[in-house]
Design a protein around this motif. Structure first.
Motif, PDB file in Angstrom:
ATOM      1  N   SER A  32       0.823  -1.204   0.000  1.00 54.10           N
ATOM      2  CA  SER A  32       0.000   0.000   0.000  1.00 54.10           C
ATOM      3  C   SER A  32       0.860   1.258   0.000  1.00 54.10           C
ATOM      4  O   SER A  32       0.427   2.317   0.428  1.00 54.10           O
ATOM      5  N   GLY A  33       2.073   1.129  -0.491  1.00 52.61           N
ATOM      6  CA  GLY A  33       2.946   2.287  -0.565  1.00 52.61           C
ATOM      7  C   GLY A  33       3.789   2.409   0.684  1.00 52.61           C
ATOM      8  O   GLY A  33       3.431   1.933   1.748  1.00 52.61           O
ATOM      9  N   SER A  85      12.556  -0.102  -8.226  1.00 54.60           N
ATOM     10  CA  SER A  85      12.295   0.621  -9.474  1.00 54.60           C
ATOM     11  C   SER A  85      12.301   2.131  -9.192  1.00 54.60           C
ATOM     12  O   SER A  85      12.150   2.557  -8.040  1.00 54.60           O
ATOM     13  N   ILE A  86      12.432   2.909 -10.247  1.00 51.93           N
ATOM     14  CA  ILE A  86      12.384   4.365 -10.104  1.00 51.93           C
ATOM     15  C   ILE A  86      11.000   4.781  -9.606  1.00 51.93           C
ATOM     16  O   ILE A  86      10.868   5.683  -8.778  1.00 51.93           O
ATOM     17  N   ASP A  87       9.989   4.089 -10.077  1.00 56.85           N
ATOM     18  CA  ASP A  87       8.619   4.319  -9.595  1.00 56.85           C
ATOM     19  C   ASP A  87       8.518   4.230  -8.080  1.00 56.85           C
ATOM     20  O   ASP A  87       7.934   5.083  -7.421  1.00 56.85           O
ATOM     21  N   GLU A  88       9.052   3.125  -7.569  1.00 61.12           N
ATOM     22  CA  GLU A  88       8.997   2.922  -6.111  1.00 61.12           C
ATOM     23  C   GLU A  88       9.791   4.004  -5.397  1.00 61.12           C
ATOM     24  O   GLU A  88       9.386   4.487  -4.331  1.00 61.12           O
ATOM     25  N   GLY A 112      12.163  -6.602  -7.615  1.00 59.46           N
ATOM     26  CA  GLY A 112      13.501  -6.163  -7.966  1.00 59.46           C
ATOM     27  C   GLY A 112      13.572  -5.597  -9.366  1.00 59.46           C
ATOM     28  O   GLY A 112      12.723  -5.853 -10.223  1.00 59.46           O
ATOM     29  N   CYS A 113      14.622  -4.842  -9.581  1.00 60.88           N
ATOM     30  CA  CYS A 113      14.791  -4.094 -10.822  1.00 60.88           C
ATOM     31  C   CYS A 113      15.383  -4.990 -11.916  1.00 60.88           C
ATOM     32  O   CYS A 113      16.423  -5.614 -11.712  1.00 60.88           O
ATOM     33  N   ALA A 150      19.774   3.169 -14.677  1.00 67.38           N
ATOM     34  CA  ALA A 150      18.898   4.321 -14.448  1.00 67.38           C
ATOM     35  C   ALA A 150      18.514   4.418 -12.968  1.00 67.38           C
ATOM     36  O   ALA A 150      18.516   5.508 -12.387  1.00 67.38           O
ATOM     37  N   LEU A 151      18.210   3.276 -12.366  1.00 64.45           N
ATOM     38  CA  LEU A 151      17.823   3.289 -10.942  1.00 64.45           C
ATOM     39  C   LEU A 151      19.002   3.727 -10.069  1.00 64.45           C
ATOM     40  O   LEU A 151      18.850   4.561  -9.169  1.00 64.45           O
TER      41      LEU A 151
END
Ligand SMILES: *Cc1c(COP(=O)(O)O)cnc(C)c1O
Length: 376
Positions: A97-98, A115-118, A144-145, A152-153
């Motif tokens: 849930s973030g 990830s960059i999102d996370e 995992g990425c 990028a990460l």
């Protein structure tokens, strides 16, 4: 190892109260076995309520036995460990849930980021100084990425660290094939871990605490150990690699609530799937699939009563199972052991896994909420 089972607890006199005995001693012995196999730091993984045994109890036992870190899936679980007084570093790697960055920073809980999102979601919450482990996919496509996105990460994480919004302290992977107990199966993941580590160092991260292995890798393959191993199943006596005898940490018991004699030809339970062949004694235990007794068990499935094994007959109900005790009439209130640490006639979680066509993990994590956990 001796196992203490406290039958004096008043709950057991009220015959409907099943009990799960948990043993800090077994956890301590399992940590000691892992310690003899590795010089790396040991993280005790206590997700899913400590594999059904009680996360706080297992965590305390593991830390007392020398575990250096704790690991669990999310920040809420980790905060409960902090509230229980555990002070060692804690890592979380699955926050569905973030990530609550404020809570993580306040409770000194590390967060794995894949990830960059996370990473962006973490930064949105604004809190500085969250400690981060970069999580790279080492062959599982689960968390995992992915390799193509590492650079990028890493670059983005480096930028955020320069800004002071995070502090990257670790590098994490996970082994997909360690249960095979063959180092060759881990080679690709190990090589990827080395590669990710070099990329991080090249990006200016120094030497992050690197961790890849879970129980099987810890027990079978030193090349997977890096700076830390993450021990979960092994803490409670499960070795997924099948190479090492560990100590079972729980005993599931219940008192017989009902008994009767049955004539030959008596159908037992829903559907009458079992019919007695001769006249026999039947005993009922107040444990069913709601308590984690798998409904899928085969006819070998048994419990131990007074040092003997007796088969479970008929279907597993939601709240009860029926035991065929043959010529033995067992008094109401007698304690039956469903599973316990290895020894004699007591079934083990490994046998239960075989009887149900599953792995021991699902047996222990499936123990229902109304089973009272008593720590011995
Ligand atoms: C569950 C888990 C572990 C522990 O694995 P075991 O095989 O139970 O020791 C370690 N790392 C991650 C990421 C996990 O999800």
């Amino acid at each position: 190892m001796t196992v203490t089972v406290d039958f004096r607890r008043p709950g057991l006199r009220h015959l409907s109260q099943p009990t799960l005995q948990t043993l800090s001693e077994a956890v301590a012995q399992n940590v000691a076995i892992a310690r003899r196999r590795t010089r790396a730091r040991i993280m005790a993984v206590v997700k899913a309520d400590g594999y059904g045994h009680g996360a706080i109890a297992v965590a305390k036992a593991a830390v007392a036995a020398g575990a250096d870190w704790l690991g669990t899936t999310d920040i809420a679980d980790a905060s409960r460990l902090r509230a229980a007084g555990l002070t060692v570093p804690i890592l979380t790697w699955l926050n569905p849930s973030g990530v609550d960055a404020e809570a993580a920073a306040a409770d000194r809980i590390d967060v794995a980021i894949g990830s960059i999102d996370e990473l962006e979601a973490l930064l949105e919450h604004g809190s500085a100084h969250v400690r981060v482990h970069l999580y790279v996919d080492t062959g599982m496509a689960r968390e995992g990425c992915p390799t193509r996105d590492w650079d990028a990460l890493i670059a983005r994480a480096r930028q955020e660290q320069r800004r002071g919004s995070i502090r990257v302290v670790g590098l994490m992977g996970h082994l997909p094939l360690a249960d095979q107990a063959q180092p060759e199966a881990n080679e690709s993941a190990v090589a990827q871990m080395h590669r990710a580590r070099r990329r991080m160092t090249a990006a200016g991260f120094g030497a992050p605490l690197t961790h890849l292995a879970a129980t099987s890798g810890t027990l079978c393959d030193p090349a997977t150990h890096f700076g830390m191993v993450r021990l979960g199943a092994g803490l409670v006596g499960i070795d997924p690699s099948g190479t090492t005898e560990l100590h079972g940490a729980a005993r599931l018991t219940a008192a017989i609530v009902h008994g009767a004699t049955a004539a030959a030809g008596t159908p037992v339970g829903y559907g009458g799937t079992f019919v007695t062949g001769t006249s026999t004694n039947l005993s009922v235990l107040p444990l069913g699939y709601a308590d984690g007794i798998p409904r899928e068990i085969c006819s070998e499935a048994s419990v131990e009563i007074r040092g003997r094994r007796y088969p479970i007959v008929g279907r597993v109900s939601m709240d009860q199972i029926v035991i065929d005790t043959g010529a033995d009439s067992i008094p109401r209130g007698t304690i039956a052991t469903v599973f316990g640490p290895k020894g004699g006639p007591t079934p083990t979680i490994h046998e239960w896994a075989r009887w149900a066509g599953t792995i021991p993990h699902t047996i222990v994590t499936g123990i229902g909420a109304r089973v009272r956990r008593a720590i011995a």
